[in-house]
Design an enzyme around this catalytic site. Structure first.
Site, PDB file in Angstrom:
ATOM      1  N   GLU A 181      47.221  -3.293  84.089  1.00 56.75           N
ATOM      2  CA  GLU A 181      46.638  -3.008  85.424  1.00 56.75           C
ATOM      3  C   GLU A 181      45.182  -3.460  85.530  1.00 56.75           C
ATOM      4  O   GLU A 181      44.316  -2.668  85.921  1.00 56.75           O
ATOM      5  CB  GLU A 181      46.785  -1.511  85.748  1.00 56.75           C
ATOM      6  CG  GLU A 181      48.227  -1.074  85.865  1.00 56.75           C
ATOM      7  CD  GLU A 181      48.432   0.338  86.408  1.00 56.75           C
ATOM      8  OE1 GLU A 181      47.461   1.110  86.502  1.00 56.75           O
ATOM      9  OE2 GLU A 181      49.586   0.671  86.753  1.00 56.75           O
ATOM     10  N   GLU A 237      56.405  -0.461  84.745  1.00 60.40           N
ATOM     11  CA  GLU A 237      56.112   0.966  85.008  1.00 60.40           C
ATOM     12  C   GLU A 237      56.748   1.331  86.336  1.00 60.40           C
ATOM     13  O   GLU A 237      56.438   0.693  87.353  1.00 60.40           O
ATOM     14  CB  GLU A 237      54.606   1.242  85.070  1.00 60.40           C
ATOM     15  CG  GLU A 237      53.934   1.262  83.724  1.00 60.40           C
ATOM     16  CD  GLU A 237      52.490   1.747  83.792  1.00 60.40           C
ATOM     17  OE1 GLU A 237      52.174   2.648  84.594  1.00 60.40           O
ATOM     18  OE2 GLU A 237      51.668   1.201  83.031  1.00 60.40           O
TER      19      GLU A 237
HETATM   20  O1  AHR Z   1      51.995   5.844  83.401  1.00 65.87           O
HETATM   21  C1  AHR Z   1      50.790   6.459  83.717  1.00 65.87           C
HETATM   22  C2  AHR Z   1      49.705   5.444  84.096  1.00 65.87           C
HETATM   23  O2  AHR Z   1      50.045   4.826  85.302  1.00 65.87           O
HETATM   24  C3  AHR Z   1      49.499   4.290  83.157  1.00 65.87           C
HETATM   25  O3  AHR Z   1      48.643   4.593  82.114  1.00 65.87           O
HETATM   26  C4  AHR Z   1      48.891   3.250  84.038  1.00 65.87           C
HETATM   27  O4  AHR Z   1      49.193   1.946  83.622  1.00 65.87           O
HETATM   28  C5  AHR Z   1      49.420   3.573  85.403  1.00 65.87           C
HETATM   29  O5  AHR Z   1      48.426   3.624  86.363  1.00 65.87           O
END
Ligand code: AHR
Length: 511
Positions: free
Chosen positions: A173, A292
């Site tokens: 990110e 994610e």
């Molecule tokens: O999964 C929780 C968080 O969400 C992770 O660390 C990050 O990559 C995202 O913003």
């Protein structure tokens, strides 16, 4: 009651499903690692300190790939802190979650754990506080057999065989202002491209994921992907997508429609990848790593308070969302959406695996439970391997606060010729009415339905907890259905439900 129809043609295939679609994510965050997968004092712990009750449930989910060690955590992580004699490893302040990282678990312990599960390890490198040289050192440490500084260091740490990590994320990110070492698209594109080039000079067969946007609502979304890929197209293989869903307004009708946003997000990123390919006169497709995704909002308020008022603790309870039944329906809708895009989504990681926004919850020194979201993932991971058939659906639609034309019926079919099986996954989004779904199966000579799993709850907010683990569980219904005038089966799908229909095909036993 409503009527709807799903048409599937046996030879109209979207793509084989990549097994990496059934991936997950373990971050050094909250109780995911410490007091999650690893709890040495626990009665089920193995000699390495890993809970075997957790291992059993992870194995049941048949997780193909696990992304590690972050997440936001990785952008301040020094991997060397987590290798070598445990008693010499330093404790460090983790700026991402404002906790204390004891470094008891590092890359060698985690690689072993993945091996014991039969899951592939996907490693994220730190492009926040660090850069290319450290990425190269870690790659050498993990993958080089012996005879070099870092490979010999690994051997001296007791890991004789290389870990052969094939899949690497180039940071995490990096578009997000919350990220340690956050960058502009131009800055990140350059560092990603150059790091990728150097990593592939060492190991040409590795696969690399460039960071896409942290979510589709980022102000830089789309420009970010285009600019990063303009720099890194030649050296990377995938671009990442992240998406979390919430029902803060408690508008379930609207919440259940959020997979439409996922569909649009995927189509947009595919278009950007193809635009850059065209611009570069390129030959390869950049595919998608949806590394994610989940529902995440239940715990947010308390987490902000813990991080602000009570920082620098080892493994505090953070992001411990307790999932409601309606969250499981969203997970089902998103999984169906992923399957529909199996031609371009080659990796997906449910974030995360244990305790932290997770399908599995544990109690320190106590039991374990399958959260509501465990089940749709389990079903798709178990029955969704094969080739996705192009679904043509006819369904009534509704409008909600944020979406128009939301089909009540969300569905897809996966055929597995080897197992002579066709599986149809369905969500009925209608909160009040059941749906009679006609399955018009074309090109199938003979088939019969052998299983109908129904996951439903009168209470959409019902949860499973360690103390009450089986509040909401799926049931296998007797396979009873009508046929229409053409002989097609008509199956009743209860209101607000997740369904798995398993057909035996070519069974020589026509309906
Ligand atoms: O999964 C929780 C968080 O969400 C992770 O660390 C990050 O990559 C995202 O913003």
């Amino acid at each position: 009651m409503r009527n709807a129809c799903l048409v599937l043609e046996k030879d109209f295939k979207i793509s084989p499903v990549d097994k990496r679609m059934f991936g997950s994510f373990v971050e050094h965050l909250g109780r995911c690692v410490y007091n999650g997968i690893y709890e040495p004092g626990h009665e089920t712990a193995n000699p390495n300190g890993f809970r075997t009750d957790v291992i059993e449930l992870v194995k049941a989910l048949n997780i193909s790939v696990i992304r590690y060690p972050g997440g936001n955590f990785v952008s301040g992580y020094r991997w060397e802190d987590g290798v070598g004699p445990v008693e010499k490893r330093p404790s460090r302040l983790d700026l991402a979650w404002r906790t204390l990282e004891p470094n008891i678990i590092g890359i060698n312990e985690f690689a072993e754990w993945c091996k014991s599960l039969g899951s592939e390890l996907m490693v994220a490198i730190n492009l926040g506080t660090r850069g290319m040289q450290d990425a190269l050192n870690l790659l050498e440490y993990c993958n080089h057999p012996s005879g070099s500084l870092y490979s010999d260091m690994r051997i001296s740490h007791g890991a004789k065989a290389p870990h052969n990590v094939k899949l690497w994320c180039l940071g995490n990110e990096m578009d997000g202002p919350w990220q340690t070492g956050h960058k502009t698209a131009g800055e990140y594109g350059r560092i990603a491209a150059e790091t990728a080039r150097a990593m592939k000079a060492m190991y040409p067969d590795i696969e690399l994921v460039a960071c896409g946007s942290s979510h589709a609502k980022m102000p830089t979304f789309a420009d970010w992907e285009a600019e990063v890929l303009a720099e890194a197209y030649d050296t990377v293989d995938y671009v990442s997508l992240h998406q979390y869903f919430s029902n803060e307004t408690s508008d379930t009708k609207n919440f259940l429609a959020c997979s439409l946003e996922t569909d649009y997000f995927i189509k947009s990123v595919v278009s950007i990848c193809d635009y850059i390919k065209a611009k570069k006169r390129g030959k390869k497709d950049i595919n998608l790593s949806f590394d994610e995704w989940n529902v995440w909002y239940h715990s947010k308020k308390t987490d902000d308070k813990v991080m602000k008022d009570d920082p620098w603790k080892i493994a505090p309870g953070l992001l411990e969302d307790v999932y409601a039944f309606e969250d499981a329906l969203v997970i089902g809708c998103v999984l169906i959406t992923f399957l529909k895009h199996a031609d371009r989504i080659k990796i997906a990681c449910l974030a995360q695996l244990v305790n932290v926004i997770a399908p599995i919850m544990t109690k320190q020194g106590g039991g374990i439970c399958r959260q509501t979201i465990f089940y749709p993932f389990l079903h798709v991971s178990t029955f969704g391997r094969g080739e996705v058939l192009l679904p043509v659906t006819f369904s009534e639609k509704y409008d909600s606060a944020d979406f128009t034309d939301v089909p009540y019926l969300e569905t897809v079919g996966v055929i597995n010729e080897e197992e002579a099986a066709l599986t149809i996954f369905v969500v009925n989004r209608d909160l009040e009415n059941s749906i009679n779904m006609r399955c018009s199966l074309k090109g199938f000579e003979d088939y019969k339905i052998v299983k109908h799993i129904v996951y439903q709850s009168e209470n959409l907010k019902a949860v499973n907890t360690v103390d009450s683990p089986d509040n909401v569980i799926p049931v296998e219904k007797p396979v009873i259905y009508d046929t229409d005038e053409t002989g097609s089966p008509v199956i009743n799908l209860p209101n607000a439900s997740w369904n798995v229909l398993r057909f035996k095909i070519n069974c020589g036993n026509a309906l």
